[in-house]
Design an enzyme around this catalytic site. Structure first.
Site, PDB file in Angstrom:
ATOM      1  N   SER A 160      44.634  24.848  32.171  1.00  0.00           N
ATOM      2  CA  SER A 160      46.047  25.155  32.348  1.00  0.00           C
ATOM      3  C   SER A 160      46.441  25.055  33.827  1.00  0.00           C
ATOM      4  O   SER A 160      45.792  25.636  34.687  1.00  0.00           O
ATOM      5  CB  SER A 160      46.313  26.556  31.828  1.00  0.00           C
ATOM      6  OG  SER A 160      47.662  26.845  31.998  1.00  0.00           O
ATOM      7  N   GLY A 161      47.490  24.306  34.100  1.00  0.00           N
ATOM      8  CA  GLY A 161      47.971  24.165  35.472  1.00  0.00           C
ATOM      9  C   GLY A 161      47.324  23.016  36.213  1.00  0.00           C
ATOM     10  O   GLY A 161      47.603  22.797  37.391  1.00  0.00           O
ATOM     11  N   THR A 200      50.611  17.898  31.790  1.00  0.00           N
ATOM     12  CA  THR A 200      51.968  17.576  31.351  1.00  0.00           C
ATOM     13  C   THR A 200      52.661  16.696  32.381  1.00  0.00           C
ATOM     14  O   THR A 200      53.360  15.735  32.037  1.00  0.00           O
ATOM     15  CB  THR A 200      52.750  18.878  31.114  1.00  0.00           C
ATOM     16  OG1 THR A 200      51.995  19.661  30.200  1.00  0.00           O
ATOM     17  CG2 THR A 200      54.113  18.600  30.542  1.00  0.00           C
ATOM     18  N   ASN A 239      50.140  29.053  35.141  1.00  0.00           N
ATOM     19  CA  ASN A 239      51.074  27.932  35.300  1.00  0.00           C
ATOM     20  C   ASN A 239      52.473  28.412  34.923  1.00  0.00           C
ATOM     21  O   ASN A 239      52.664  28.993  33.863  1.00  0.00           O
ATOM     22  CB  ASN A 239      50.616  26.790  34.374  1.00  0.00           C
ATOM     23  CG  ASN A 239      51.499  25.556  34.502  1.00  0.00           C
ATOM     24  OD1 ASN A 239      52.482  25.552  35.221  1.00  0.00           O
ATOM     25  ND2 ASN A 239      51.131  24.499  33.785  1.00  0.00           N
ATOM     26  N   SER A 245      53.612  26.433  31.549  1.00  0.00           N
ATOM     27  CA  SER A 245      52.419  26.125  30.767  1.00  0.00           C
ATOM     28  C   SER A 245      52.783  25.683  29.353  1.00  0.00           C
ATOM     29  O   SER A 245      53.580  26.333  28.672  1.00  0.00           O
ATOM     30  CB  SER A 245      51.534  27.378  30.725  1.00  0.00           C
ATOM     31  OG  SER A 245      50.357  27.076  30.037  1.00  0.00           O
ATOM     32  N   SER A 246      52.190  24.558  28.948  1.00  0.00           N
ATOM     33  CA  SER A 246      52.433  24.088  27.569  1.00  0.00           C
ATOM     34  C   SER A 246      51.639  24.983  26.645  1.00  0.00           C
ATOM     35  O   SER A 246      50.418  25.093  26.782  1.00  0.00           O
ATOM     36  CB  SER A 246      51.973  22.646  27.403  1.00  0.00           C
ATOM     37  OG  SER A 246      52.324  21.882  28.520  1.00  0.00           O
ATOM     38  N   GLY A 285      42.517  21.826  27.913  1.00  0.00           N
ATOM     39  CA  GLY A 285      41.115  21.558  28.223  1.00  0.00           C
ATOM     40  C   GLY A 285      40.260  22.755  27.849  1.00  0.00           C
ATOM     41  O   GLY A 285      40.761  23.745  27.295  1.00  0.00           O
ATOM     42  N   GLU A 300      38.506  26.101  27.709  1.00  0.00           N
ATOM     43  CA  GLU A 300      38.959  27.395  28.241  1.00  0.00           C
ATOM     44  C   GLU A 300      37.822  28.393  28.185  1.00  0.00           C
ATOM     45  O   GLU A 300      37.183  28.568  27.144  1.00  0.00           O
ATOM     46  CB  GLU A 300      40.150  27.921  27.435  1.00  0.00           C
ATOM     47  CG  GLU A 300      41.463  27.312  27.886  1.00  0.00           C
ATOM     48  CD  GLU A 300      42.675  27.948  27.223  1.00  0.00           C
ATOM     49  OE1 GLU A 300      42.518  28.866  26.403  1.00  0.00           O
ATOM     50  OE2 GLU A 300      43.796  27.497  27.537  1.00  0.00           O
TER      51      GLU A 300
END
Ligand code: ATP
Ligand code: MG
Length: 1027
Positions: free
Chosen positions: A107-108, A112, A157, A160-161, A361, A363
Site C-alpha cells: 500500500s502506498g 494506482t 496511503n 489507498s485503493s 501486494g 501484506e
C-alpha cells in the site's frame, strides 16, 4: 539501456540482470539506492519494471516523454513506465497477442499512480477519432469515480485503493482504444462501519458532505458536518489537510456525467450513500439482552427486524446491512461503468486487449487476518503465474534460438498455492467445511482441523506443531504459512465470520422491496427464493482468482513492481529496512534469480554488431558477410571464452555481466580515438568541400563573365561586318557625291547621322565661339541653318539677359553702324568705345547758357571746334542738343540755335577726320550760313544729332569735298585728303583743306569689318553681364 551502460558507476545499472553479484540482496538494494538518489525511480529486472515511489513530481510524465518512448525499443531508452506501456502496445499490434500489465506492491508503493500513467500514455499516444475520444475520456474518468467509492485514507496511503482492480483496455484494428472492462476484487467492506485510528471511510462520504450543494444535502437529510455521523468518525480524522474533499467532489460529479450517469441515477446513488450514513447513526437501547432502536422513529421497522436480537447482534446486523448495501452498490457501480465503456461497434467484433492489474501486494502486519490471508494467497498465485510464464518464455526463446536448455534453479511456489486452494485438502476447503458444518464450529475448531489435515505440510506451522524457537514468536491462535516471499502468521479470529459474510434473510427481504432502482438491482428477488447457500467469501475469491489467472494466462504479461521508499510519505528518504522487506515480499530476488538462471544479456545480432563493430578490424567499418559470422568474429577478437556466451539463430547470449561491461569499456576507449579520427576526417572533408565549392564558384563566375565579354565583342564585330556588308558601306563611300541612290543611301544617312551626333557633342559654347564641325556636302545648307539658329539662340538668350541701359547703348551703336559702317574711315575706332550720355556736365556749361535754354532739357553736350566761314579760324565752342534744337555756345553766350526743323542735312567726309557741316536753309536770316564743326567724337556726336533731330536719313557722307553755304548766296568748299596727320587749314584756293589723320583711318581700313565686330563683342563680353 546500452547508452547508460557507461554511467553505471554513478547511477547503477538500469537492469538488475547486469548486477555482477546478482544473488546479493545488499548489492540489489545498493543499486536501487544509487538510482533513487539520482531520481531514477525505474529499474528493470529483464522486462520487469521495478518502480520506487518518489513521493514528488519528477517532470518525467510530459508529452515529450511520451513521444520519446513511443515506438522505441525497450533497451534504447532509460527504464520508464511508458517503455512498459509502449512495449505492450507494440507487441499487441505487431504480434496480435493480448497483453497484460501486472502492477503489484504494498500500500502506498504507487500501483494506482502507475496504472493511471499507463492509461494516460495510451489516451495521448494512441490514434483517436471523435468517437474514440469519448471512450478515452470515459476510461480516464472512471478512475476518479472508482477512487471516490473504493479508495480511502489509511495510515499508509492517503488515497489507498481498498479493492483489487483489473481493467481491460480494448483496441480496434487501427490500435485506437475503443472500449474497456473492469473487474473488481475483494472490496474492503468492513471500512464502511469501522476505521482504525487515523484512517477514514471511503472518500465519497466526505466528498458528499463537504462538497454537496445545500439543496442536495437537504433532500438527503444530511448535515454538512462529518462529525455527526458515527460511520465517519471511528478513525478520529474526518478532515485531512492533504485531501480536498470539496474540489474532489466536483471532479467526481463531473466524471459521473462524462461516464454517462443520468441525474436520477446520481441522485439514487447518493441516496444510498446517505442511507448508509443514517444507518450508522441508528442506536440501540433496551433492557439487557434485547435491542430496540432509540434514535429515530422513522426506522422503527428496523427495530422490528432486529427485535429478537441482543444488542451486539443488532449492531452487527446493522453493520452487516451497511456493508452489504455498500459492497453491492460498489459492484453495481463497476457494472455501470462497464456498460458505459462497452465496445458497441458490432461491425468489428474483433479487438485486442491490454489488461491492467492494480492489485494489493504481499501484506505482513503485526496481526494478520482473513483479508491478509486472501491477499497473500492472491500474490502466491501471481508469482506462480510469473514463474510459469517467465520460464516458459525463457525456454521458448532458447528453443527458438536453438540453444540447449539448461535447467534453472528456482523455487516453485505451486506447493503453497496447492496448500491453500486444493480441493478437500486445502486451507480454503477446510475453512468452508467448518463454516458449513452443523454443530459448534468456531475459529479454533478450524485451527485444529487445519493441524489435523495439513499439519505435515512443509509450508504450514502452528504453535502446536512448531519447534521451540518458532513457538516463541507465534500465538496459540495463529497458523503460519511459509510463503515464497517469507513467513506470515495468521490469527484465526474472525475467519469463520468473514468467510460466511452472511446477511439476515429478513434484511435481504426488506432490501428487495426498496424503491431505489439501484438497490433493486443489487438485491435480487431470486436470491431469496434460491435455497442454495451462497458461496463463502474465500471460495468466491478463489474462483475469481482462478478466473483472473485464466485471463492473465491467455495474455502476454509485463510486470511492474512498486516499492515504497519510506513510511512517512517523504521525498528523498530511502528507508533501507523497509525496502529490504519489500524486496523480499515482492520476490524480486527470486525474480532476478529466475531471470539470471540463463544468460544475463541477449541481443539480436544486428544490434550487437552495430554497437560493437568498431572493436574489431574485421567488422569495422562494416561487416559484409552473415551477421552471425560477424558477431562470431567480433567476440573471438574480443577474447570471449566459450563458456561466457552462446550464439543462437538470431541472438547472442552473454552469460555474465562482466563480459559485457569489459566490452562496453573497450568501446568507450575506442570511441575517443574514433572520435578524433572522425573529427579530423570530417574537418578535412568539410574544408576540402568548402574549397571545392569556392573554386567551382569562381570558375563559374569567370567563365560567365568571359562569355559575356566575348559575346559583346562578337556582337559588335557582327554588327560592324553586317553594316559593312549589308549596307554596302564601301560602295556608299564611292557614290557619296552622287544623287541619293540605293548604293549610297545608307552611307549618306550614316554620314548625316554621324555629323548630327558629332554636332550635338560639339556645339559652340557661346556667341564668340566660332567653331562648327564641317558638314558633309549633303548637309551644308542644313548646317548653315542650324548654325544660324544656334547663334540666334545664343544671342537671344544673351539678349534676354541684358539691361535697358545696355539695350539703349546697343540701339545707338546700331544706328551708328547703319550710318557709318563701311562709309566713314574712323567708324571702326568708335565701335569699341561706349557712347556716353553727355560729354559736358552741368558744371562744364556756363549757367547763362543754361538759363538761356530755359525749360529745354539738354540731351547731349560735347565740346567742338567751330571753323569761321570766312577765315576758317578754329574756335572752341560747346555743342548742346536739346529736345528741339542744336545750340552752339561760347562761354556765357548762346552763339547760334538751329531748330531741328530747320536742319536741312549734315555732311561729313568718308575719311577719319572729325569735321562735319550742319546745313541750314540759306534764306533764314537768323542763321549766318551752314556751320562747320569738328568733334573728337564725331561718330558719337553725329549719331546723337541724327537721333535727337530724327535726321538719320539726312546724313551725307562725301568723298573728296563738301560744299556748304556761307551766307548771302555764297558757298564754301572743304577738301578732304587722306594724310598721316590731321591738319585743318585754309588752302590757297580759298577752300578749307582737311588732311584726315592717317594713323587711325589707315588702321581702320586694314581691319576687316568682322574683326571690328569681334572687338565689339569681346568688349561686350568683357563687361559684367547684368543678372
Ligand atoms: N510516480 C509517482 N510520482 C510521484 N508521486 C507518486 C508516484 N507514484 C506514487 N506517488 C505518490 O504516492 C501516493 C500513493 O500512490 P498510490 O495510490 O498509487 O499507491 P498504491 O500502491 O496504489 O497504494 P494502495 O495499495 O494503498 O492503493 C500517491 O498518492 C502519490 O502521492
Ligand atoms: Mg492504489
Amino acid at each position: 539501456m546500452e547508452s547508460a551502460l557507461t554511467a553505471r558507476d554513478r547511477v547503477g545499472v538500469q537492469d538488475f540482470v547486469l548486477l555482477e553479484n546478482y544473488t546479493s540482496e545488499a548489492a540489489f538494494i545498493e543499486n536501487l539506492r544509487k538510482r533513487f538518489k539520482e531520481n531514477l525511480i525505474y529499474t528493470y529486472i529483464g522486462s520487469v519494471l521495478v518502480s520506487v515511489n518518489p513521493y514528488k513530481d519528477l517532470e518525467i510524465y510530459t508529452k515529450n516523454h511520451m513521444e520519446r518512448y513511443r515506438g522505441v525499443n525497450f533497451y534504447e531508452v532509460s527504464p520508464h513506465i511508458y517503455a512498459v506501456a509502449d512495449n505492450s502496445y507494440r507487441s499487441m499490434r505487431t504480434e496480435g497477442k493480448d497483453q497484460c500489465i501486472l502492477i503489484s506492491g504494498e500500500s502506498g508503493a504507487g500501483k494506482t499512480e502507475a496504472s493511471k500513467k499507463i492509461l494516460q500514455y495510451y489516451a495521448i499516444t494512441c490514434p483517436a477519432s471523435e468517437q474514440v475520444q469519448t471512450v478515452k475520456d470515459r476510461l480516464l474518468q472512471s478512475n476518479p469515480v472508482l477512487e471516490a467509492f473504493g479508495n480511502a485514507k489509511t495510515l499508509r496511503n492517503d488515497n489507498s485503493s481498498r479493492f483489487g482492480k483489473y481493467m481491460d483496455i480494448q483496441f480496434d484494428f487501427k490500435g485506437a482504444p475503443v472500449g474497456g472492462h473492469i473487474i473488481n476484487y475483494l472490496l474492503e467492506k468492513s471500512r464502511v462501519v469501522h476505521q482504525n485510528h487515523g484512517e477514514r471511510n471511503f472518500h465519497i462520504f466526505y466528498q458528499l458532505i463537504e462538497g454537496g450543494e445545500e439543496d442536495l444535502l437537504r433532500r438527503l437529510g444530511l448535515e454538512r458536518n462529518p462529525l455527526q455521523y458515527q460511520y465517519l468518525i471511528k478513525g478520529n480524522c474526518p478532515k485531512v489537510s492533504s485531501i480536498n474533499d470539496r474540489s474532489d467532489w466536483k471532479v467526481v460529479r463531473k466524471a459521473l456525467t462524462v461516464i454517462g450517469f443520468s441525474e436520477d441515477e446520481v441522485e439514487e446513488l447518493l441516496n444510498i450513500i446517505a442511507s448508509v450514513l443514517h444507518l450508522g447513526n441508528v442506536q440501540y437501547g433496551g433492557e439487557e439482552g434485547s435491542a430496540c432502536i432509540t434514535s429515530d422513529t422513522q426506522i422503527k421497522y428496523l427495530a422490528r427486524l432486529m427485535s429478537p436480537l441482543n444488542l451486539e447482534q443488532a449492531s452487527s446486523a446493522r453493520d452487516a446491512l451497511s456493508k452489504a448495501v455498500y459492497g453491492r452498490t460498489f459492484t453495481w457501480l463497476v457494472n455501470k461503468i462497464n456498460a458505459s465503456l462497452a465496445y458497441t461497434d458490432d461491425s468489428h467484433k474483433h479487438y485486442s486487449v491490454i489488461g491492467l492489474l492494480d492489485i494489493y501486494g504481499f501484506e505482513v502486519f503485526q496481526h494478520n487476518s482473513f483479508e491478509q490471508f486472501c491477499i497473500n494467497y492472491c500474490n502466491e498465485k501471481l508469482q506462480q503465474l510469473f514463474i510459469e510464464l517467465t520460464l516458459k518464455s525463457e525456454q521458448e526463446e532458447y528453443e527458438a534460438e536453438g540453444i540447449t536448455w539448461e535447467p534453472v534453479q528456482y523455487f516453485n511456489n505451486k506447493i503453497i498455492c496447492d496448500l491453500v486452494e486444493e480441493k478437500f485438502k486445502g486451507i480454503i476447503s477446510i475453512l468452508d467445511e467448518e463454516c458449513l458444518r452443523p454443530g459448534d464450529a468456531s475459529d479454533f475448531t478450524f485451527l485444529e482441523k487445519l493441524e489435523d489435515t495439513v499439519g505435515g505440510h512443509p509450508h504450514f506451522v502452528t504453535h502446536k506443531l512448531a519447534d521451540g524457537k518458532t513457538r516463541k514468536v507465534m500465538g496459540r491462535e495463529e497458523f503460519r504459512l511459509l510463503h515464497y516471499a517469507g513467513e506470515v502468521n495468521y490469527n484465526v479470529n474472525g475467519f469463520l465470520d468473514k468467510n460466511n459474510d452472511l446477511l439476515f434473510r429478513n434484511l435481504k427481504e426488506v432490501m428487495v422491496m426498496s424503491e431505489n432502482k439501484i438497490l433493486t438491482q443489487c438485491f435480487d428477488r431470486e436470491e431469496l427464493s434460491d435455497k442454495k447457500r451462497p458461496d463463502t467469501a474465500a471460495t468466491q475469491f478463489k474462483a475469481s482468482l482462478a478466473k483472473l489467472m485464466e485471463i492473465l494466462m491467455s495474455k502476454e504479461p509485463s510486470y511492474v513492481r512498486c516499492i515504497k521508499p519510506n513510511d512517512s510519505k517523504q521525498a528523498g528518504r530511502f528507508d533501507e529496512v523497509l525496502i529490504r522487506h519489500q524486496v523480499k515480499y515482492l520476490g524480486l530476488m527470486e525474480n532476478l534469480r529466475v531471470r539470471r538462471a540463463g544468460f544475463a544479456y541477449r541481443r539480436r545480432y544486428e544490434v550487437f554488431l552495430q554497437r560493437y563493430k568498431s572493436l574489431c578490424p574485421d567488422t569495422w567499418p562494416n561487416w559484409q558477410g552473415k551477421l552471425s559470422d560477424g558477431v562470431s568474429t567480433l567476440v573471438k577478437h574480443l577474447g570471449y571464452k566459450p563458456e561466457e556466451y552462446k550464439l543462437g539463430r538470431s541472438k547472442i547470449f552473454i552469460r555474465f555481466p562482466k563480459t559485457l561491461f569489459a566490452t562496453e569499456d573497450a568501446l568507450e576507449t575506442r570511441k575517443h580515438s574514433l572520435a578524433t579520427k572522425l573529427q579530423a576526417g570530417w574537418k578535412g572533408y568539410s574544408q576540402k568541400s568548402k574549397y571545392q565549392k569556392l573554386r567551382t564558384s569562381a570558375i563559374a563566375v569567370q567563365a560567365w563573365w568571359r562569355g559575356i565579354l566575348a559575346k559583346r565583342r562578337a556582337q559588335r564585330r557582327r554588327q560592324a561586318a553586317n553594316t559593312i556588308r549589308r549596307y554596302t558601306f564601301v560602295k556608299g563611300f564611292i557614290y557619296r557625291h552622287k544623287e541619293r541612290c540605293p548604293e549610297n543611301e545608307y552611307f549618306l544617312d550614316y554620314v548625316r547621322y554621324s555629323f548630327l551626333m558629332n554636332l550635338r557633342r560639339n556645339l559652340p559654347k557661346n556667341v564668340l565661339d566660332k567653331s562648327w564641325p564641317t558638314p558633309p556636302a549633303a548637309l551644308k545648307e542644313a548646317s548653315e541653318h542650324l548654325r544660324k539658329l544656334c547663334m540666334q539662340n545664343m544671342v537671344w538668350s544673351y539678349c534676354k539677359k541684358i539691361s535697358p541701359e545696355w539695350k539703349h547703348q546697343m540701339e545707338q551703336k546700331m544706328i551708328a553702324s547703319e550710318l557709318f559702317k563701311d562709309k566713314k574711315d574712323n567708324y571702326p575706332q568708335s565701335v569699341p568705345k561706349l557712347f556716353v550720355s553727355t560729354r559736358l556736365n552741368g558744371e562744364d556749361i556756363n549757367p547763362k547758357v543754361l538759363q538761356a535754354l530755359g525749360s529745354e532739357k539738354m540731351k547731349y553736350a560735347v565740346p567742338v571746334t567751330k571753323y569761321d566761314r570766312k577765315g576758317y579760324k578754329p574756335r572752341p565752342r560747346q555743342l548742346l542738343l536739346t529736345g528741339n534744337s542744336a545750340v552752339i555756345a561760347e562761354e556765357g553766350k548762346l552763339k547760334q540755335r538751329i531748330d531741328y526743323g530747320a536742319l536741312k542735312g549734315i555732311s561729313v567726309s568718308s575719311l577719319s577726320d572729325g569735321l562735319f557741316v550742319l546745313h541750314v536753309p540759306s534764306d533764314d536770316n537768323k542763321q549766318k550760313g551752314d556751320v562747320v564743326l569738328q568733334s573728337d567724337h564725331v561718330i558719337e556726336t553725329l549719331t546723337k544729332i541724327a537721333i535727337c533731330a530724327e535726321k538719320i536719313n539726312n546724313i551725307n557722307i562725301n568723298q573728296g569735298s563738301i560744299k556748304f553755304a556761307v551766307g548771302q548766296g555764297k558757298e564754301g568748299i572743304i577738301d578732304f585728303t587722306p594724310g598721316s596727320e590731321l591738319l585743318v587749314a585754309k588752302a590757297k584756293n580759298g577752300h578749307l583743306s582737311v588732311v584726315s589723320g592717317l594713323s587711325l583711318s589707315a588702321v581702320s581700313h586694314t581691319l576687316p569689318v568682322d574683326l571690328c565686330c569681334d572687338i565689339f563683342l569681346s568688349w561686350l563680353s568683357s563687361r559684367r553681364l547684368p543678372d
